[in-house]
Write a protein that holds these residues in place. Structure first.
Motif, PDB file in Angstrom:
ATOM      1  N   ARG A 265      24.294  -4.314   3.088  1.00 26.97           N
ATOM      2  CA  ARG A 265      24.913  -3.276   2.249  1.00 26.97           C
ATOM      3  C   ARG A 265      25.833  -3.934   1.241  1.00 26.97           C
ATOM      4  O   ARG A 265      26.365  -5.027   1.480  1.00 26.97           O
ATOM      5  N   GLU A 267      28.931  -2.898  -1.915  1.00 24.48           N
ATOM      6  CA  GLU A 267      29.762  -1.976  -2.707  1.00 24.48           C
ATOM      7  C   GLU A 267      30.542  -2.816  -3.724  1.00 24.48           C
ATOM      8  O   GLU A 267      31.048  -3.883  -3.395  1.00 24.48           O
ATOM      9  N   ASN A 324      22.262   2.853   6.017  1.00 17.41           N
ATOM     10  CA  ASN A 324      23.387   2.366   5.210  1.00 17.41           C
ATOM     11  C   ASN A 324      23.415   3.017   3.833  1.00 17.41           C
ATOM     12  O   ASN A 324      24.486   3.268   3.275  1.00 17.41           O
ATOM     13  N   GLY A 325      22.242   3.287   3.271  1.00 13.54           N
ATOM     14  CA  GLY A 325      22.192   3.935   1.972  1.00 13.54           C
ATOM     15  C   GLY A 325      22.640   5.384   2.012  1.00 13.54           C
ATOM     16  O   GLY A 325      23.095   5.919   0.994  1.00 13.54           O
ATOM     17  N   ASP A 327      24.865   6.394   4.403  1.00 11.02           N
ATOM     18  CA  ASP A 327      26.180   6.380   5.056  1.00 11.02           C
ATOM     19  C   ASP A 327      27.268   6.272   3.986  1.00 11.02           C
ATOM     20  O   ASP A 327      27.753   5.188   3.667  1.00 11.02           O
ATOM     21  N   ILE A 328      27.665   7.393   3.444  1.00  5.80           N
ATOM     22  CA  ILE A 328      28.628   7.418   2.342  1.00  5.80           C
ATOM     23  C   ILE A 328      30.041   7.300   2.902  1.00  5.80           C
ATOM     24  O   ILE A 328      30.549   8.228   3.546  1.00  5.80           O
ATOM     25  N   CYS A 400      24.721   2.877  -1.843  1.00  8.82           N
ATOM     26  CA  CYS A 400      24.506   4.300  -1.588  1.00  8.82           C
ATOM     27  C   CYS A 400      23.871   5.010  -2.772  1.00  8.82           C
ATOM     28  O   CYS A 400      23.056   5.922  -2.591  1.00  8.82           O
ATOM     29  N   HIS A 407      19.743  11.767  -0.710  1.00  8.63           N
ATOM     30  CA  HIS A 407      20.954  12.406  -0.206  1.00  8.63           C
ATOM     31  C   HIS A 407      21.141  13.786  -0.837  1.00  8.63           C
ATOM     32  O   HIS A 407      21.465  14.752  -0.127  1.00  8.63           O
TER      33      HIS A 407
END
Length: 467
Positions: A265, A267, A324-325, A327-328, A400, A407
């Motif tokens: 992941r 960010e 993981n994508g 899981d915000i 994400c 989503h």
């Protein structure tokens, strides 16, 4: 006069939702906590790319000589740049003006219109407000920045909605919108087969079908022709698609396959003690990559051989990337705190909604049945158009925003379809209700533990992959 008032009422019935969303974000974004000095990373890069159209002293569409990005995303930023030049506003203010507009189009027009066509019923006002609220909770601060994700998805959804209209003129509009989405986010080229499926899904005379097909192609060509000319002029590549890399270097997607194997992941970070990157390692993937020459993949064939040699490990990695994508942990692409206030509540709400969305999807597929699914392929075509790009990003270094279509699909399904009172009554006996609540708590606990296991693999920014 009566016709004029009828037209005005029809326009207001369509436009009030975008206006409400526009007002919501126009009020919120200036107080969202970001400062002009925090306008960095990809957002700042897109902003600066808008200068390329005037680098020769005058505006020229073909002056855009950037191989990694399509021309249209920076072009759409140019009006905000002019606004900032005239008013003296900082880049962040211009980005917020654009962001509020894209939010209005996405939540006020694109999603409600496409839902009404696919479900054959409009999204009620109460349920639409629920969707807008959920979108605000999870994605609100993305509209502070000039990233490509929200504009591209908005254009894709509008293009799919335009394909649902039967006239050849709307097919041309759909071609414009779909090609624009692909130019801004090249991964949406994966949606093309489903778009063609949607074009042919509704029964119509063969002559009209050919006119619609020609109109769709013409609309797409109008958007993609400048990119073809740019690629030919600067890189000697006769293709209308974004190159996503220099002709002499490995494609960006191929690099992403290696990064996605070594890391779970990613960010971008504005956290002072962890600047630039929040990167989460995949220890098993890093051990596997240690055996690869150069610790990278040099061709797609090499990656396929890698997958064939260890299908179970790769399959489990893809599932982790999927989680993981979705899981915000932050409602922003650029978090300023590792554990901001309310993060635990945000995560638990997200896990609950994902569980509900999965349950509603299973129930919907079971109720549709095979015969109905075959005779009405419009919903299936739209679903495939949204899910294929998500499928292609699963092997990559997950962010994400890469799973934004999936989503928002889950949020829309829950907001539009879930009936909690009716659902609770259908459970019947207290024993069944207790069992369902137990399963729900187990789901939340499992999601939390899986998320924490990823969080424990946080690495220093110096270990983040470099292009």
């Amino acid at each position: 006069m009566g016709q004029i008032f009828s037209s005005l009422r029809a326009a207001l019935a369509t436009l009030w939702r975008p206006l409400v969303v526009l007002l919501l974000y126009a009020v919120y974004l200036p107080f969202s906590g970001y400062t002009p000095g925090q306008f960095k990373f990809d957002a700042a890069e897109y902003w600066e790319l808008s200068l390329k159209f005037t680098q020769q002293g005058h505006f020229s569409l073909l002056a855009f000589d950037e191989p990694l990005r399509g021309y249209l995303g920076p072009l759409l930023i140019l009006p905000a740049r002019v606004l900032c030049h005239v008013t003296g506003w900082p880049m962040l203010a211009g980005a917020r003006v654009l962001g509020a507009g894209w939010a209005a189009l996405l939540f006020g027009l694109a999603i409600p219109q496409l839902w009404a066509q696919v479900a054959r019923r409009p999204l009620s006002v109460a349920r639409w407000f629920g969707l807008v609220g959920l979108g605000f909770i999870f994605w609100r601060d993305y509209f502070n920045f000039t990233l490509s994700d929200m504009p591209a998805l908005t254009l894709l959804l509008l293009g799919l909605a335009a394909l649902g209209w039967r006239s050849w003129a709307w097919a041309g509009v759909a071609g414009l919108l779909l090609a624009a989405a692909i130019n801004i986010r090249p991964i949406y080229v994966a949606s093309v087969p489903a778009c063609l499926w949607l074009l042919y899904a509704l029964p119509r005379p063969s002559q009209q079908l050919w006119r619609r097909t020609a109109s769709l192609v013409a609309g797409a060509a109008l958007v993609l022709l400048p990119q073809w000319l740019i690629n030919q002029r600067y890189f000697q590549q006769p293709t209308p698609l974004v190159l996503a890399g220099l002709p002499s270097s490995r494609p960006l997607y191929l690099k992403q396959l290696g990064w996605g194997t070594s890391f779970q992941r990613y960010e971008s970070s504005l956290i002072s003690e962890i600047p630039r990157s929040l990167v989460f390692a995949d220890p098993a993937g890093q051990r596997a990559m240690a055996n690869m020459p150069g610790r990278s993949f040099t061709s797609y064939g090499q990656y396929l051989k890698f997958v064939v040699r260890q299908p179970l490990a790769v399959g489990w990695r893809y599932l982790r990337h999927l989680f993981n994508g979705l899981d915000i942990r932050f409602p922003t692409p650029y978090p300023t705190q590792l554990h901001p206030p309310g993060q635990a509540a945000l995560r638990l709400l997200n896990y609950a909604l994902l569980g509900l969305g999965a349950c509603l999807a299973v129930v919907g597929l079971r109720r549709s049945g095979r015969p109905q699914f075959d005779t009405d392929s419009v919903p299936a075509a739209v679903m495939v158009a949204l899910l294929l790009p998500c499928l292609l990003v699963l092997p990559t270094l997950m962010e994400c925003r890469f799973l934004l279509p999936l989503h928002l699909l889950a949020l829309t399904g829950v907001a539009a379809c879930w009936q909690p009172v009716r659902w609770w009554r259908t459970l019947g006996s207290p024993l069944r209700r207790v069992a369902v609540l137990g399963l729900a708590l187990g789901w939340l606990w499992g999601c939390w533990q899986l998320s924490e296991s990823t969080a424990q693999q946080l690495r220093p920014p110096s270990e983040a992959p470099q292009e």
